[in-house]
Design an enzyme around this catalytic site. Sequence first.
Site, short mmCIF file in Angstrom:
data_model
loop_
_atom_site.label_atom_id
_atom_site.label_comp_id
_atom_site.label_asym_id
_atom_site.label_seq_id
_atom_site.Cartn_x
_atom_site.Cartn_y
_atom_site.Cartn_z
N TYR A 59 0.82 -1.23 0.00
CA TYR A 59 0.00 0.00 0.00
C TYR A 59 0.85 1.26 0.00
O TYR A 59 0.45 2.28 -0.56
CB TYR A 59 -1.02 -0.04 1.16
CG TYR A 59 -2.15 -0.99 0.83
CD1 TYR A 59 -2.19 -2.28 1.35
CD2 TYR A 59 -3.12 -0.62 -0.09
CE1 TYR A 59 -3.20 -3.16 0.98
CE2 TYR A 59 -4.14 -1.51 -0.46
CZ TYR A 59 -4.16 -2.77 0.08
OH TYR A 59 -5.15 -3.65 -0.29
N ASN A 95 -12.52 2.63 -6.19
CA ASN A 95 -11.11 3.04 -6.25
C ASN A 95 -10.67 3.64 -4.92
O ASN A 95 -11.47 4.27 -4.22
CB ASN A 95 -10.89 4.05 -7.38
CG ASN A 95 -11.22 3.45 -8.74
OD1 ASN A 95 -11.22 2.23 -8.89
ND2 ASN A 95 -11.53 4.29 -9.72
N ASP A 97 -7.83 5.54 -4.84
CA ASP A 97 -7.03 6.74 -5.11
C ASP A 97 -7.90 7.97 -4.84
O ASP A 97 -9.11 7.86 -4.65
CB ASP A 97 -6.54 6.72 -6.59
CG ASP A 97 -7.70 6.66 -7.59
OD1 ASP A 97 -7.75 5.73 -8.40
OD2 ASP A 97 -8.59 7.55 -7.53
N HIS A 112 -14.54 1.04 -0.81
CA HIS A 112 -13.43 0.15 -0.47
C HIS A 112 -12.31 0.86 0.26
O HIS A 112 -11.21 0.33 0.36
CB HIS A 112 -12.88 -0.52 -1.74
CG HIS A 112 -13.80 -1.54 -2.32
ND1 HIS A 112 -13.64 -2.06 -3.58
CD2 HIS A 112 -14.92 -2.12 -1.81
CE1 HIS A 112 -14.64 -2.93 -3.83
NE2 HIS A 112 -15.41 -2.98 -2.77
N CYS A 120 -6.78 2.71 13.02
CA CYS A 120 -6.23 1.92 14.13
C CYS A 120 -7.15 0.72 14.37
O CYS A 120 -8.34 0.88 14.64
CB CYS A 120 -6.17 2.77 15.41
SG CYS A 120 -5.62 1.79 16.83
N CYS A 123 -8.47 0.88 18.24
CA CYS A 123 -9.50 1.80 18.78
C CYS A 123 -10.38 2.41 17.70
O CYS A 123 -11.31 3.16 17.99
CB CYS A 123 -8.81 2.92 19.57
SG CYS A 123 -7.98 4.14 18.52
N GLU A 206 -14.23 -2.95 -22.37
CA GLU A 206 -14.79 -4.20 -22.93
C GLU A 206 -15.95 -4.63 -22.04
O GLU A 206 -16.07 -4.17 -20.89
CB GLU A 206 -13.71 -5.28 -22.96
CG GLU A 206 -13.18 -5.62 -21.56
CD GLU A 206 -11.96 -6.54 -21.58
OE1 GLU A 206 -11.28 -6.63 -22.62
OE2 GLU A 206 -11.69 -7.12 -20.52
#
Length: 243
Positions: A59, A95, A97, A112, A120, A123, A206
């Site tokens: 990430y 996404n 971003d 997402h 965290c 907590c 597509e």
Amino acid sequence: MQGLSGNEFIVILTGAGLSAESGLGTFRDKDGLWTRYDLEEVATPEGFARNPALVHEFYNARRANARAAQPNAGHQALARLQRDWPGDVLIVTQNVDGLHEAAGAQGLIHMHGILDGALCAACGHRWTAPAVMAPQDPCPACAAPATRPDIVWFGEMPYQMEEIWFALRQCDLFVAIGTSGTVYPAAAFAQDAGRAGAHCIEINAEPSAVTQDFDEVILGPASQTVPDWVASLLAQVTRKADR
Ligand code: BV8
């Protein structure tokens, strides 16, 4: 889609294909992320528990790419539609971003999660992720070394699902842009919206795995097809206003 009044409520689902022309990789195309990384290792809670350093590395690299990327004409066109369409326009993005925000999008749900977010696990505190995250980073609120990217992994509940399902039942037009239709519950959104009476449009390079759930399919690169589609919608509204 013709004969629009301009008051229609539009819900737009976006996927990695919208950010592809901003230089961010997709997942399942050739050289896609899931062809280079094992999804089980880097996008599941079990993978994170097994090897948090590997997941943070994955990430951290994507966060750096995303922060260096620019929104493309597709992102810009959706922000314009939100500004100029009289009815409501909600963007639900898969996404992680920040390109919709960078293009000026307003009503936006990151179902997402977001690369710019840190969470965290102890907590529940959320804060802006530093460029580089590591397993032992202490949580700024509770100091537990339990920090993770604020990302929804496989097997975890996507964010704001009740709000999204409500919008799918209410919308007049549902549009899915640049998503392969392989990840649930997002892949079922066209069915959910269509069942409630929405007209469903797929915009993709597509046909997706769920292309049969759509009333209309527009094929081509999003940086061209999305601005053209937005222009065709706004032209109907302008024509009305000119009368
Ligand atoms: C859930 C993290 C329960 C962020 C992602 C067993 C156990 C538990 C769950 C499951 C299970 N079996 C199945 C499931 C469900 C599972 C699932 O669907 N698995 C799949 C693989 C079968 N889903 C989940 O686990 C979800 N949670 O189910 O919890 C639940 C259920 C209902 C309600 C409440 C709770 C959680 C899913 C989220 C997982 N996290 N990513 C990150 O790392 O980025 S998913 C990952 O794939 C991405 O985030 C992305 O959102 C998602 C979909 O990918 P796409 O965006 O579609 O990208 P892809 O590469 O696939 O396709 C690109 C498309 O763009 C293509 O169509 C291509 O043609 C097109 N394209 C390319 N270039 C262009 C273009 N189009 C236009 N122009 C271009 N230039």
